[in-house]
Design a protein around this motif. Structure first.
Motif, PDB file in Angstrom:
ATOM      1  N   ILE A  33       0.845  -1.198   0.000  1.00 38.12           N
ATOM      2  CA  ILE A  33       0.000   0.000   0.000  1.00 38.12           C
ATOM      3  C   ILE A  33       0.881   1.249   0.000  1.00 38.12           C
ATOM      4  CG2 ILE A  33      -1.626   1.350   1.398  1.00 38.12           C
ATOM      5  CD1 ILE A  33      -2.787  -1.461   2.270  1.00 38.12           C
ATOM      6  N   LEU A  34       1.914   1.267   0.841  1.00 31.26           N
ATOM      7  CA  LEU A  34       2.817   2.404   0.896  1.00 31.26           C
ATOM      8  C   LEU A  34       3.465   2.649  -0.467  1.00 31.26           C
ATOM      9  CD1 LEU A  34       4.359   4.608   2.424  1.00 31.26           C
ATOM     10  CD2 LEU A  34       5.967   2.819   3.172  1.00 31.26           C
ATOM     11  N   ARG A  35       3.912   1.593  -1.131  1.00 27.48           N
ATOM     12  CA  ARG A  35       4.561   1.748  -2.441  1.00 27.48           C
ATOM     13  C   ARG A  35       3.574   2.301  -3.477  1.00 27.48           C
ATOM     14  NH1 ARG A  35       9.463   0.680  -5.080  1.00 27.48           N
ATOM     15  NH2 ARG A  35      10.232  -0.109  -3.105  1.00 27.48           N
ATOM     16  N   TRP A  41       2.613   9.498  -5.835  1.00 25.56           N
ATOM     17  CA  TRP A  41       3.115  10.810  -5.437  1.00 25.56           C
ATOM     18  C   TRP A  41       4.489  11.110  -6.036  1.00 25.56           C
ATOM     19  CZ3 TRP A  41       1.968   9.457   0.324  1.00 25.56           C
ATOM     20  CH2 TRP A  41       0.594   9.585   0.578  1.00 25.56           C
ATOM     21  N   ASP A  42       5.006  10.214  -6.876  1.00 25.96           N
ATOM     22  CA  ASP A  42       6.329  10.361  -7.493  1.00 25.96           C
ATOM     23  C   ASP A  42       7.424  10.499  -6.425  1.00 25.96           C
ATOM     24  OD1 ASP A  42       8.030  10.384  -9.684  1.00 25.96           O
ATOM     25  OD2 ASP A  42       7.957  12.575  -9.876  1.00 25.96           O
ATOM     26  N   LEU A  43       7.348   9.634  -5.412  1.00 27.87           N
ATOM     27  CA  LEU A  43       8.318   9.630  -4.313  1.00 27.87           C
ATOM     28  C   LEU A  43       9.040   8.285  -4.202  1.00 27.87           C
ATOM     29  CD1 LEU A  43       6.266  11.501  -1.555  1.00 27.87           C
ATOM     30  CD2 LEU A  43       8.272  12.364  -2.786  1.00 27.87           C
ATOM     31  N   LEU A  44       9.277   7.632  -5.323  1.00 30.46           N
ATOM     32  CA  LEU A  44       9.900   6.309  -5.276  1.00 30.46           C
ATOM     33  C   LEU A  44      11.322   6.335  -4.732  1.00 30.46           C
ATOM     34  CD1 LEU A  44       8.519   4.459  -8.403  1.00 30.46           C
ATOM     35  CD2 LEU A  44       8.098   3.982  -5.991  1.00 30.46           C
ATOM     36  N   ASP A  45      11.984   7.479  -4.744  1.00 31.47           N
ATOM     37  CA  ASP A  45      13.350   7.509  -4.204  1.00 31.47           C
ATOM     38  C   ASP A  45      13.384   7.310  -2.686  1.00 31.47           C
ATOM     39  OD1 ASP A  45      12.194  10.095  -4.049  1.00 31.47           O
ATOM     40  OD2 ASP A  45      14.162  11.030  -3.873  1.00 31.47           O
ATOM     41  N   VAL A  46      12.249   7.443  -2.002  1.00 28.18           N
ATOM     42  CA  VAL A  46      12.208   7.176  -0.561  1.00 28.18           C
ATOM     43  C   VAL A  46      11.526   5.846  -0.240  1.00 28.18           C
ATOM     44  CG1 VAL A  46      12.244   9.640   0.008  1.00 28.18           C
ATOM     45  CG2 VAL A  46      10.055   8.426  -0.091  1.00 28.18           C
ATOM     46  N   THR A 115      15.602   6.920   7.948  1.00 31.70           N
ATOM     47  CA  THR A 115      14.628   7.995   7.799  1.00 31.70           C
ATOM     48  C   THR A 115      15.274   9.347   8.094  1.00 31.70           C
ATOM     49  OG1 THR A 115      13.859   7.882  10.095  1.00 31.70           O
ATOM     50  CG2 THR A 115      12.740   6.453   8.485  1.00 31.70           C
ATOM     51  N   ASP A 116      14.595  10.404   7.701  1.00 38.51           N
ATOM     52  CA  ASP A 116      15.108  11.744   7.965  1.00 38.51           C
ATOM     53  C   ASP A 116      14.773  12.221   9.374  1.00 38.51           C
ATOM     54  OD1 ASP A 116      16.308  12.599   5.340  1.00 38.51           O
ATOM     55  OD2 ASP A 116      14.322  11.965   4.685  1.00 38.51           O
ATOM     56  N   ARG A 117      13.609  11.801   9.871  1.00 40.86           N
ATOM     57  CA  ARG A 117      13.189  12.132  11.239  1.00 40.86           C
ATOM     58  C   ARG A 117      12.261  11.041  11.723  1.00 40.86           C
ATOM     59  NH1 ARG A 117      10.972  17.551  12.876  1.00 40.86           N
ATOM     60  NH2 ARG A 117       9.088  16.389  12.572  1.00 40.86           N
ATOM     61  N   TRP A 118      12.247  10.822  13.034  1.00 37.97           N
ATOM     62  CA  TRP A 118      11.277   9.897  13.615  1.00 37.97           C
ATOM     63  C   TRP A 118      11.077  10.303  15.065  1.00 37.97           C
ATOM     64  CZ3 TRP A 118      11.745   6.398  17.672  1.00 37.97           C
ATOM     65  CH2 TRP A 118      13.045   6.226  18.169  1.00 37.97           C
ATOM     66  N   GLY A 119      10.009   9.812  15.650  1.00 35.47           N
ATOM     67  CA  GLY A 119       9.760  10.121  17.039  1.00 35.47           C
ATOM     68  C   GLY A 119       8.607   9.316  17.602  1.00 35.47           C
ATOM     69  N   GLU A 134       9.477  10.286   9.035  1.00 33.88           N
ATOM     70  CA  GLU A 134       9.363  11.056   7.801  1.00 33.88           C
ATOM     71  C   GLU A 134      10.549  10.744   6.903  1.00 33.88           C
ATOM     72  OE1 GLU A 134       7.115  14.855   9.873  1.00 33.88           O
ATOM     73  OE2 GLU A 134       9.186  15.104   9.170  1.00 33.88           O
ATOM     74  N   CYS A 135      10.266  10.616   5.626  1.00 36.22           N
ATOM     75  CA  CYS A 135      11.295  10.446   4.607  1.00 36.22           C
ATOM     76  C   CYS A 135      11.116  11.581   3.602  1.00 36.22           C
ATOM     77  CB  CYS A 135      11.163   9.102   3.890  1.00 36.22           C
ATOM     78  SG  CYS A 135      11.522   7.682   4.936  1.00 36.22           S
ATOM     79  N   VAL A 136      12.182  12.311   3.345  1.00 34.47           N
ATOM     80  CA  VAL A 136      12.153  13.450   2.441  1.00 34.47           C
ATOM     81  C   VAL A 136      12.860  13.048   1.146  1.00 34.47           C
ATOM     82  CG1 VAL A 136      12.851  15.854   2.125  1.00 34.47           C
ATOM     83  CG2 VAL A 136      12.143  15.030   4.387  1.00 34.47           C
ATOM     84  N   ALA A 137      12.222  13.366   0.029  1.00 33.86           N
ATOM     85  CA  ALA A 137      12.807  13.063  -1.279  1.00 33.86           C
ATOM     86  C   ALA A 137      14.061  13.905  -1.493  1.00 33.86           C
ATOM     87  CB  ALA A 137      11.791  13.329  -2.379  1.00 33.86           C
TER      88      ALA A 137
END
Length: 143
Positions: A33-35, A41-46, A115-119, A134-137
């Protein structure tokens, strides 16, 4: 009873929400589902990082939440994605000590690494928590 958003809901383009009792194959289904969302969203790099982090959070639910129930949310953000996994278990997760010989306990270390951030956000009154990342492209070089 498992619950997911209605595919006709007006916000389906900006995110996905589900309440699921986790089982043996839940992480695999949620990765798919995430993929789908990341592709749209054109975010396949993350995608690889986000899928690994999601798998680790779901594994923590299966191992540490007695009911195995959680709410999963995938949200489009400017330039990236935020994934939240919330449950009603009051115990807060913490990264394990870095013991190379330990058989487990590396899940949050992996989440931190990819990931770029988590909490973790405790719910008011100790009624559970939300673990998020969060994962940032990566921005392509303008040449």
């Amino acid at each position: 009873m498992n619950h997911t958003t209605d595919p006709q809901a007006p916000d389906v383009g900006a995110g996905y929400r589900a309440e699921i009792a986790m089982g043996e194959h839940s992480a695999r289904h949620l990765r798919r589902i995430l993929r789908v969302y990341l592709t749209g969203w054109d975010l396949l790099d993350v995608a690889d990082a986000a899928e690994l982090a999601l798998t680790e959070l779901i594994a923590n639910v299966v191992r540490h939440v007695p009911s195995r129930r959680c709410r999963t949310c995938i949200l489009l953000q400017p330039g990236g994605v935020r994934v939240e996994v919330a449950d009603d278990c009051p115990h807060l997760p913490a990264p394990a000590a870095r013991d190379e010989l330990a058989e487990g306990g590396r899940g949050l270390l992996l989440v931190d690494a990819v990931t770029d951030r988590w909490g973790v956000e405790p719910h008011p009154g100790g009624g559970g928590k939300t673990v998020w990342f969060e994962c940032v492209a990566k921005v392509a070089d303008a040449r």
